[in-house]
Design a protein around this motif. Structure first.
Motif, PDB file in Angstrom:
ATOM      1  N   THR A  68      -1.861  18.535   9.249  1.00 23.31           N
ATOM      2  CA  THR A  68      -0.660  18.032   9.091  1.00 23.31           C
ATOM      3  C   THR A  68      -0.490  17.718   7.415  1.00 23.31           C
ATOM      4  O   THR A  68      -1.515  17.774   6.680  1.00 23.31           O
ATOM      5  N   PRO A  69       0.623  17.486   6.993  1.00 21.14           N
ATOM      6  CA  PRO A  69       0.807  16.939   5.377  1.00 21.14           C
ATOM      7  C   PRO A  69      -0.261  15.700   5.277  1.00 21.14           C
ATOM      8  O   PRO A  69      -0.506  15.641   4.095  1.00 21.14           O
ATOM      9  N   ARG A 121      -9.963  14.104   5.545  1.00 21.43           N
ATOM     10  CA  ARG A 121     -10.324  13.014   4.458  1.00 21.43           C
ATOM     11  C   ARG A 121     -11.507  12.002   4.979  1.00 21.43           C
ATOM     12  O   ARG A 121     -12.484  11.746   4.337  1.00 21.43           O
ATOM     13  N   VAL A 122     -11.428  11.564   6.079  1.00 19.06           N
ATOM     14  CA  VAL A 122     -12.386  10.505   6.689  1.00 19.06           C
ATOM     15  C   VAL A 122     -13.776  11.327   6.874  1.00 19.06           C
ATOM     16  O   VAL A 122     -14.603  10.847   6.278  1.00 19.06           O
ATOM     17  N   ALA A 123     -13.707  12.567   7.242  1.00 17.41           N
ATOM     18  CA  ALA A 123     -15.005  13.373   7.670  1.00 17.41           C
ATOM     19  C   ALA A 123     -15.444  13.459   6.152  1.00 17.41           C
ATOM     20  O   ALA A 123     -16.884  13.333   6.151  1.00 17.41           O
ATOM     21  N   GLU A 155       7.837  13.111   6.795  1.00 17.38           N
ATOM     22  CA  GLU A 155       6.177  12.750   6.896  1.00 17.38           C
ATOM     23  C   GLU A 155       5.630  13.006   5.348  1.00 17.38           C
ATOM     24  O   GLU A 155       5.482  14.037   4.919  1.00 17.38           O
ATOM     25  N   PRO A 156       5.238  11.939   4.690  1.00 14.51           N
ATOM     26  CA  PRO A 156       4.744  11.967   3.348  1.00 14.51           C
ATOM     27  C   PRO A 156       3.208  12.692   3.441  1.00 14.51           C
ATOM     28  O   PRO A 156       2.775  12.351   4.584  1.00 14.51           O
ATOM     29  N   GLY A 157       2.950  13.161   2.507  1.00 10.35           N
ATOM     30  CA  GLY A 157       1.657  13.685   2.234  1.00 10.35           C
ATOM     31  C   GLY A 157       0.586  12.623   1.937  1.00 10.35           C
ATOM     32  O   GLY A 157       0.924  11.415   1.653  1.00 10.35           O
ATOM     33  N   PHE A 158      -0.744  13.062   2.232  1.00 11.69           N
ATOM     34  CA  PHE A 158      -1.682  12.108   1.901  1.00 11.69           C
ATOM     35  C   PHE A 158      -1.699  11.387   0.505  1.00 11.69           C
ATOM     36  O   PHE A 158      -1.881  10.389   0.164  1.00 11.69           O
ATOM     37  N   GLU A 159      -1.545  12.393  -0.640  1.00 12.91           N
ATOM     38  CA  GLU A 159      -1.385  12.006  -1.826  1.00 12.91           C
ATOM     39  C   GLU A 159      -0.284  10.904  -2.206  1.00 12.91           C
ATOM     40  O   GLU A 159      -0.647   9.944  -2.777  1.00 12.91           O
ATOM     41  N   SER A 165       4.557   4.668  16.175  1.00 13.70           N
ATOM     42  CA  SER A 165       5.310   5.746  16.149  1.00 13.70           C
ATOM     43  C   SER A 165       4.876   6.652  14.815  1.00 13.70           C
ATOM     44  O   SER A 165       4.253   6.350  13.980  1.00 13.70           O
ATOM     45  N   THR A 166       5.446   7.919  15.076  1.00 12.63           N
ATOM     46  CA  THR A 166       4.957   8.913  13.904  1.00 12.63           C
ATOM     47  C   THR A 166       5.983  10.052  13.856  1.00 12.63           C
ATOM     48  O   THR A 166       6.475  10.199  14.638  1.00 12.63           O
ATOM     49  N   PRO A 167       6.192  10.473  12.609  1.00 11.08           N
ATOM     50  CA  PRO A 167       7.324  11.630  12.403  1.00 11.08           C
ATOM     51  C   PRO A 167       6.979  13.005  13.037  1.00 11.08           C
ATOM     52  O   PRO A 167       7.773  13.573  13.110  1.00 11.08           O
ATOM     53  N   ASN A 168       5.555  13.093  13.294  1.00 14.70           N
ATOM     54  CA  ASN A 168       5.171  14.353  13.836  1.00 14.70           C
ATOM     55  C   ASN A 168       4.763  14.244  15.144  1.00 14.70           C
ATOM     56  O   ASN A 168       4.025  13.820  15.759  1.00 14.70           O
ATOM     57  N   LEU A 169       5.374  15.260  15.732  1.00  9.49           N
ATOM     58  CA  LEU A 169       5.240  15.454  17.464  1.00  9.49           C
ATOM     59  C   LEU A 169       3.869  15.757  17.901  1.00  9.49           C
ATOM     60  O   LEU A 169       3.424  15.119  18.787  1.00  9.49           O
TER      61      LEU A 169
END
Length: 278
Positions: free
Chosen positions: A161-162, A132-134, A72-76, A197-201
Motif C-alpha cells: 500500500t502507499p 518498514r517495521v521489518a 491515503e497519505p504515503g509513509f513519507e 478505520s482506514t481509507p484502504n479496503l
C-alpha cells in the motif's frame, strides 16, 4: 498555545496544526503573537505543513484540509507529522512487551517508531505486514551481526500500500494461521461511531485478521487520529484492550475512551490507580 521563542520547528508546526484544526483556520498575525516568532518563521512553517498536505494556505493564514474518506497519505508524508508524540507513545508502548513474547506490529509510522524501541527486548517473535517495521529489525541485525536473543521476524506477503503495508489475500491467509500475545495497531482514524478505520479496503480486511489473531490489542495513535474516519471500519472500540496516546488527547475524548476501553495510557502522565497491566 503559549508564547515560546525556543520551540523547535516540529513543535511549532504541531501547535499550528492543532490550532488550525481546533478553530477551523488561523491568521499569520495571530500565530506570530501566540508563538512569539517572526512573520517569516510562521510563513515557512505554513509552507512546510502545506507541502505535507495537512493544511491549505489562504491569504493571510491557513485552513484545514478536508480529506476524503478514501485519501491515503504515503509513509513519507505521515512520517513527518507528530514526531515527538510518536516517539513518546512508542517508548510507553514498549513497556508492555515482555521478553520472549510473540507480538504483531501493523503498518504505520507509530508502529515503526515502536519497532525501534523493541530492538533490545530479547527473544521476541515479531509478525508484521509492514515492510518498514521489518527493515528496522533486519537493519539492526545486519549492523550488530548474529546475537543471542535477537528477534525472529515474520514478514507477511501481500500487495504493498502507499503506507508500505502488505495487504490482500496472501497477507490475510498468513496472519489467519498465526496467534500472538499482543498486537500493536496503528490506525488512520479512531472514533466512537466508526471505531478503527482506514481509507484502504484491503488494509481494513488485513487489519481485521490481525485483530482476530491477537490475544490483546493495543492501539498506538497520537491525538490527531481521534475523530478521523476512513472509508472502512475494521474493529469497534470494545475490541481494543489499550490505547496508548499522547497528552494532546482532549479531556472529552479521554472520557469517551475510558468508557469503551479497558485501559488508557497517556505518554508522560501517570495512570489512574484502577489501571491494570495487560
Amino acid at each position: 498555545m503559549s508564547e515560546n521563542q525556543n520551540l523547535l520547528a516540529e513543535q511549532r508546526r504541531s501547535l499550528i496544526l492543532d490550532e488550525v484544526r481546533r478553530r477551523g483556520g488561523v491568521r499569520v498575525n495571530e500565530l506570530t503573537r501566540k508563538l512569539g516568532v517572526s512573520d517569516m518563521t510562521v510563513r515557512r512553517d505554513l509552507d512546510a505543513l502545506a507541502r505535507q498536505g495537512v493544511l491549505e494556505k489562504v491569504h493571510g493564514g491557513a485552513v484545514p484540509v478536508v480529506e476524503a474518506s478514501t485519501h491515503e497519505p504515503g509513509f513519507e508524508a505521515k512520517s513527518g507529522l507528530e514526531l515527538t508524540a510518536k516517539e513518546d507513545i512508542a517508548r510507553e508502548a514498549a513497556k508492555l512487551v515482555a521478553p520472549g513474547a510473540a507480538i504483531a506490529l501493523s503498518g504505520g509510522t507509530t508502529t515503526y517508531a515502536l519497532a525501534q524501541q523493541l530492538l533490545d527486548v530479547p527473544d521476541l517473535t515479531v509478525v508484521t505486514n509492514s515492510v518498514r517495521v521489518a527493515d528496522v529489525f533486519h537493519a539492526a541485525q545486519r549492523t550488530s551481526g548474529p546475537r543471542q536473543g535477537a528477534a525472529t521476524v515474520v514478514l507477511t506477503g501481500g500487495v504493498r500500500t502507499p503506507s508500505d503495508s502488505l495487504v490482500g489475500p496472501v497477507a490475510d491467509q498468513a496472519i489467519a494461521a498465526l496467534h500472538f500475545d499482543l498486537l500493536f495497531l496503528g490506525v488512520h482514524g479512531i472514533s466512537v461511531e466508526a471505531g478503527l478505520s482506514t481509507p484502504n479496503l484491503a488494509e481494513a480486511e488485513t487489519n481485521r485478521r490481525l485483530v482476530q489473531s491477537a490475544r490483546r490489542v493495543v492501539v498506538v495513535a497520537d491525538h490527531t487520529k481521534w475523530g478521523k474516519v476512513g472509508l472502512s471500519s475494521f474493529a469497534s472500540l470494545e475490541r481494543i484492550d489499550t490505547l496508548v496516546t499522547d497528552a494532546g488527547l482532549p479531556d472529552e475524548a479521554r472520557g469517551v475512551v475510558v468508557e469503551h476501553l479497558r485501559r488508557l495510557v497517556v505518554a508522560g502522565e501517570p495512570e489512574p490507580e484502577e489501571g491494570g497491566d495487560i
